[in-house]
Structure formats: structure tokens, C-alpha cells
Design a protein around this motif. Structure first.
Motif, short mmCIF file in Angstrom:
data_model
loop_
_atom_site.label_atom_id
_atom_site.label_comp_id
_atom_site.label_asym_id
_atom_site.label_seq_id
_atom_site.Cartn_x
_atom_site.Cartn_y
_atom_site.Cartn_z
N UNK A 45 -33.32 2.72 -95.11
CA UNK A 45 -32.36 3.66 -95.69
C UNK A 45 -32.97 5.00 -96.07
N UNK A 46 -34.22 4.99 -96.51
CA UNK A 46 -34.85 6.25 -96.91
C UNK A 46 -34.99 7.19 -95.71
N UNK A 47 -35.38 6.64 -94.58
CA UNK A 47 -35.54 7.45 -93.37
C UNK A 47 -34.17 7.86 -92.84
N UNK A 48 -33.21 6.97 -92.93
CA UNK A 48 -31.86 7.31 -92.50
C UNK A 48 -31.30 8.46 -93.34
N UNK A 49 -31.59 8.44 -94.64
CA UNK A 49 -31.14 9.53 -95.49
C UNK A 49 -31.86 10.82 -95.13
N UNK A 50 -33.14 10.73 -94.82
CA UNK A 50 -33.88 11.92 -94.40
C UNK A 50 -33.21 12.57 -93.19
N UNK A 51 -32.90 11.77 -92.18
CA UNK A 51 -32.28 12.32 -90.99
C UNK A 51 -30.87 12.83 -91.26
N UNK A 52 -30.18 12.22 -92.20
CA UNK A 52 -28.86 12.71 -92.58
C UNK A 52 -28.98 14.14 -93.14
N UNK A 53 -29.98 14.36 -93.99
CA UNK A 53 -30.21 15.69 -94.56
C UNK A 53 -30.65 16.67 -93.48
N UNK A 54 -31.61 16.26 -92.66
CA UNK A 54 -32.16 17.15 -91.64
C UNK A 54 -31.13 17.50 -90.56
N UNK A 115 -23.59 14.46 -100.02
CA UNK A 115 -23.79 13.33 -99.12
C UNK A 115 -24.69 12.27 -99.73
N UNK A 116 -25.63 12.68 -100.57
CA UNK A 116 -26.49 11.71 -101.25
C UNK A 116 -25.66 10.81 -102.15
N UNK A 117 -24.73 11.38 -102.87
CA UNK A 117 -23.86 10.58 -103.75
C UNK A 117 -23.02 9.59 -102.95
N UNK A 118 -22.50 10.05 -101.82
CA UNK A 118 -21.68 9.19 -100.97
C UNK A 118 -22.53 8.12 -100.28
N UNK A 119 -23.77 8.48 -99.94
CA UNK A 119 -24.72 7.54 -99.34
C UNK A 119 -24.93 6.36 -100.29
N UNK A 128 -26.51 -1.81 -97.81
CA UNK A 128 -27.43 -0.76 -97.39
C UNK A 128 -26.67 0.18 -96.47
N UNK A 129 -27.15 1.42 -96.35
CA UNK A 129 -26.55 2.35 -95.43
C UNK A 129 -26.79 1.87 -93.99
N UNK A 131 -26.86 -1.19 -92.89
CA UNK A 131 -25.87 -2.21 -92.53
C UNK A 131 -24.54 -1.56 -92.16
N UNK A 132 -24.19 -0.49 -92.86
CA UNK A 132 -22.94 0.23 -92.58
C UNK A 132 -22.98 0.90 -91.22
N UNK A 133 -24.02 1.70 -90.98
CA UNK A 133 -24.06 2.54 -89.78
C UNK A 133 -24.32 1.72 -88.52
N UNK A 134 -25.21 0.72 -88.61
CA UNK A 134 -25.55 -0.07 -87.43
C UNK A 134 -24.44 -1.04 -87.05
N UNK A 135 -23.52 -1.31 -87.97
CA UNK A 135 -22.40 -2.21 -87.67
C UNK A 135 -21.49 -1.64 -86.59
N UNK A 136 -21.61 -0.35 -86.31
CA UNK A 136 -20.81 0.27 -85.26
C UNK A 136 -21.30 -0.11 -83.87
#
Length: 199
Positions: A45-54, A115-119, A128-129, A131-136
Motif C-alpha cells: 500500500x505504501x508504494x501504491x500510495x506513492x504512485x498515486x501521488x506521483x 486522495x490520502x484521506x480517501x485512500x 488494504x488499498x 485488495x481494492x485495486x487488484x480486485x479489478x
């Protein structure tokens, strides 16, 4: 770099003349990112959040522009600690607006905090984020495409669906094109062309 999936001692490192996806060109930073990160599955999740920001910061700019500021973003955004970023105050926003190591765009900075708050909300809802994103994806496994020298899409039906869901949840700077770039960066899809050393 901590984010890179480093090769095992017995693996072969790509040589300077190895065939790669054309987009990384000859820039050493781009080549390193291409070889060791792009298209490699990320479930942290930490790396996923990094890429979300970037990826949000990249909107309208080239990805190499963001890569060159990556360390600046890491320092400016508390090591991409989602809880710390979610708690950023207006004073923190003003500080970031003066930080020359990042893209000083108020809308993008505020969207990263939003987006951090929504994350965090997604983490609470799904565990976990990741679990949410990979479920697609079917069985939460990467999609491996078979492109030769071109034809890589800027969006897909899956990125459309994810972007639509996240927009409904209130995420900013995460339309379908940015979403697909995020999917490529985090290995949800492997778009390395056939014959690429990093495939």
C-alpha cells in the motif's frame, strides 16, 4: 533504491545494448525505472500510495519530469506515509508551494492530501488499498499484453471502471488515462513489448 525489485544474485542484468521499450530512450534514470520497476506487480500500500501521488503530479507533464523529482516528493510528502499526508494542514500546503523539488501546483498538492484521506477510507473498507485495486483483475493477477513496437493503449475498459469508481469516491487527478499509467507503473498490466529485456 528500496522501491526497486532488485535482481537475484544469479539473474542477468540488462546490458546497455539490450532491447527495451522505446519510450525509456537513453536516459539512465528512465532505463533504471523501466528495467526494475515499470510493469512489476506492487501489492504494498505504501508504494501504491506513492504512485498515486506521483501519477497525479504527472498529469499534463512527462513522466521523466516526475521521476527526476521523486526524491523531492518523498521528502515533501513525509516518505509517502499516507496518514501523515492526510493530516497535512493549510500551512503544509503553503510550505509545499514554496518547495522547488516538486511540482508547485496547488490543485495537485491539495488533491494528494484529499486522495490520502480517501485512500485511508478504502483501506478501512477493503482491508488494504491493494485488495481494492487488484480486485479489478481476474484472480488479482497482472494482465500481460503482447505488444510488439506500438499500439499500447492510453486507457482500457478496466481503467475506465477503476477511474469511474474512484471519481465517485472523490479522488482527484485520477482519470482513466492516469489510471492506466498507474496500472502500468504498479504492474497491474505488463506492457513491456515482446522481446524487451524487462518483460
Amino acid at each position: 533504491m528500496a522501491l526497486c525489485k532488485l535482481p537475484t544474485p544469479n539473474s542477468q542484468l540488462p546490458t546497455p545494448n539490450s532491447k527495451r521499450c522505446h519510450w525509456c530512450g537513453n536516459d539512465p534514470l528512465y532505463i533504471k525505472y523501466h528495467d526494475k520497476e515499470w510493469g512489476k506487480p506492487v501489492y504494498d500500500d505504501k508504494i501504491l500510495f506513492e504512485f498515486l501521488v506521483l501519477e497525479g503530479a504527472q498529469a499534463g507533464l512527462s513522466w521523466i519530469t516526475i521521476l527526476r523529482r521523486r526524491e523531492g516528493y518523498r521528502k515533501a510528502f513525509a516518505g509517502f506515509d499516507v496518514h501523515k499526508v492526510a493530516a497535512f494542514s493549510e500551512k503544509a500546503v503553503e510550505r509545499l508551494m514554496q518547495d522547488e523539488t516538486i511540482i508547485r501546483n496547488r490543485l495537485k498538492i491539495n488533491s494528494a492530501i484529499n486522495n490520502a484521506k480517501l485512500f485511508i477510507e478504502i483501506q478501512k473498507e477493503f482491508g488494504s488499498f491493494a485488495d481494492f485495486i487488484w480486485a479489478y483483475l481476474p484472480n488479482k493477477r497482472p494482465l500481460v499484453n503482447d505488444f510488439k513496437n506500438g499500439g499500447i493503449p492510453a486507457r482500457t475498459e478496466i481503467s475506465d471502471a477503476i477511474a469511474k469508481d474512484m471519481k465517485k469516491r472523490g479522488f482527484k487527478f485520477f482519470g482513466t488515462t492516469i489510471c492506466y499509467a498507474f496500472m502500468q507503473a504498479t504492474g497491474m498490466v505488463n506492457d513491456h513489448v515482446i522481446g524487451c529485456v524487462a518483460r
